[in-house]
Design a protein around this motif. Sequence first.
Motif, PDB file in Angstrom:
ATOM      1  N   ILE A  40       0.834  -1.204   0.000  1.00  0.00           N
ATOM      2  CA  ILE A  40       0.000   0.000   0.000  1.00  0.00           C
ATOM      3  C   ILE A  40       0.867   1.251   0.000  1.00  0.00           C
ATOM      4  CG2 ILE A  40      -1.634   1.340   1.390  1.00  0.00           C
ATOM      5  CD1 ILE A  40      -2.807  -1.416   2.272  1.00  0.00           C
ATOM      6  N   VAL A  41       1.878   1.270   0.853  1.00  0.00           N
ATOM      7  CA  VAL A  41       2.761   2.436   0.959  1.00  0.00           C
ATOM      8  C   VAL A  41       3.526   2.649  -0.352  1.00  0.00           C
ATOM      9  CG1 VAL A  41       4.829   3.325   2.140  1.00  0.00           C
ATOM     10  CG2 VAL A  41       2.955   2.344   3.460  1.00  0.00           C
ATOM     11  N   SER A  82      -5.259   2.123   5.399  1.00  0.00           N
ATOM     12  CA  SER A  82      -6.536   2.095   6.105  1.00  0.00           C
ATOM     13  C   SER A  82      -7.020   0.650   6.167  1.00  0.00           C
ATOM     14  CB  SER A  82      -7.574   2.950   5.372  1.00  0.00           C
ATOM     15  OG  SER A  82      -7.859   2.393   4.100  1.00  0.00           O
ATOM     16  N   ARG A  83      -8.007   0.408   6.991  1.00  0.00           N
ATOM     17  CA  ARG A  83      -8.570  -0.953   7.067  1.00  0.00           C
ATOM     18  C   ARG A  83      -9.080  -1.402   5.708  1.00  0.00           C
ATOM     19  NH1 ARG A  83     -11.516  -2.969  12.293  1.00  0.00           N
ATOM     20  NH2 ARG A  83      -9.950  -2.382  13.812  1.00  0.00           N
ATOM     21  N   ALA A  88      -5.843 -12.858   8.608  1.00  0.00           N
ATOM     22  CA  ALA A  88      -5.455 -11.456   8.753  1.00  0.00           C
ATOM     23  C   ALA A  88      -6.562 -10.538   8.244  1.00  0.00           C
ATOM     24  CB  ALA A  88      -4.152 -11.187   8.009  1.00  0.00           C
ATOM     25  N   CYS A  89      -7.168 -10.899   7.133  1.00  0.00           N
ATOM     26  CA  CYS A  89      -8.250 -10.086   6.578  1.00  0.00           C
ATOM     27  C   CYS A  89      -9.443 -10.056   7.535  1.00  0.00           C
ATOM     28  CB  CYS A  89      -8.665 -10.650   5.220  1.00  0.00           C
ATOM     29  SG  CYS A  89      -9.742  -9.567   4.289  1.00  0.00           S
ATOM     30  N   ASN A  90      -9.779 -11.184   8.126  1.00  0.00           N
ATOM     31  CA  ASN A  90     -10.884 -11.236   9.078  1.00  0.00           C
ATOM     32  C   ASN A  90     -10.603 -10.405  10.321  1.00  0.00           C
ATOM     33  OD1 ASN A  90     -12.877 -12.690   7.766  1.00  0.00           O
ATOM     34  ND2 ASN A  90     -11.973 -14.631   8.329  1.00  0.00           N
ATOM     35  N   MET A  91      -9.347 -10.278  10.711  1.00  0.00           N
ATOM     36  CA  MET A  91      -9.006  -9.463  11.852  1.00  0.00           C
ATOM     37  C   MET A  91      -9.301  -7.981  11.576  1.00  0.00           C
ATOM     38  SD  MET A  91      -5.427 -11.267  12.944  1.00  0.00           S
ATOM     39  CE  MET A  91      -5.039 -10.028  14.162  1.00  0.00           C
ATOM     40  N   LEU A  92      -9.280  -7.613  10.324  1.00  0.00           N
ATOM     41  CA  LEU A  92      -9.504  -6.212   9.946  1.00  0.00           C
ATOM     42  C   LEU A  92     -10.989  -5.850   9.925  1.00  0.00           C
ATOM     43  CD1 LEU A  92      -6.941  -6.036   7.045  1.00  0.00           C
ATOM     44  CD2 LEU A  92      -6.715  -4.989   9.292  1.00  0.00           C
ATOM     45  N   ILE A  93     -11.828  -6.841   9.819  1.00  0.00           N
ATOM     46  CA  ILE A  93     -13.270  -6.600   9.683  1.00  0.00           C
ATOM     47  C   ILE A  93     -13.911  -6.367  11.022  1.00  0.00           C
ATOM     48  CG2 ILE A  93     -15.438  -7.600   8.919  1.00  0.00           C
ATOM     49  CD1 ILE A  93     -13.855  -9.037   6.770  1.00  0.00           C
TER      50      ILE A  93
END
Length: 61
Positions: free
Chosen positions: A21-22, A29-30, A56-61
């Motif tokens: 992303i960077v 962002s989430r 990891a994706c589920n942790m963001l939700i």
Amino acid sequence: MMIQNNREEISLALGEAVLDIVQKGQEVSRENLARTMKYKAEKEADDERLLYYWKACNMLI
């Protein structure tokens, strides 16, 4: 030991997503993290690594 390995792999997956992303000049962002994780998961051939992206994706939700 298994929990520690999971944390390390999930942290690595999130770190890779942040780096992507960077490098693209986008805001970390989430939403962008989840999108990047989903993209990486779709490209992943290793089932175990795919599971880490999913977690990891589920942790963001």
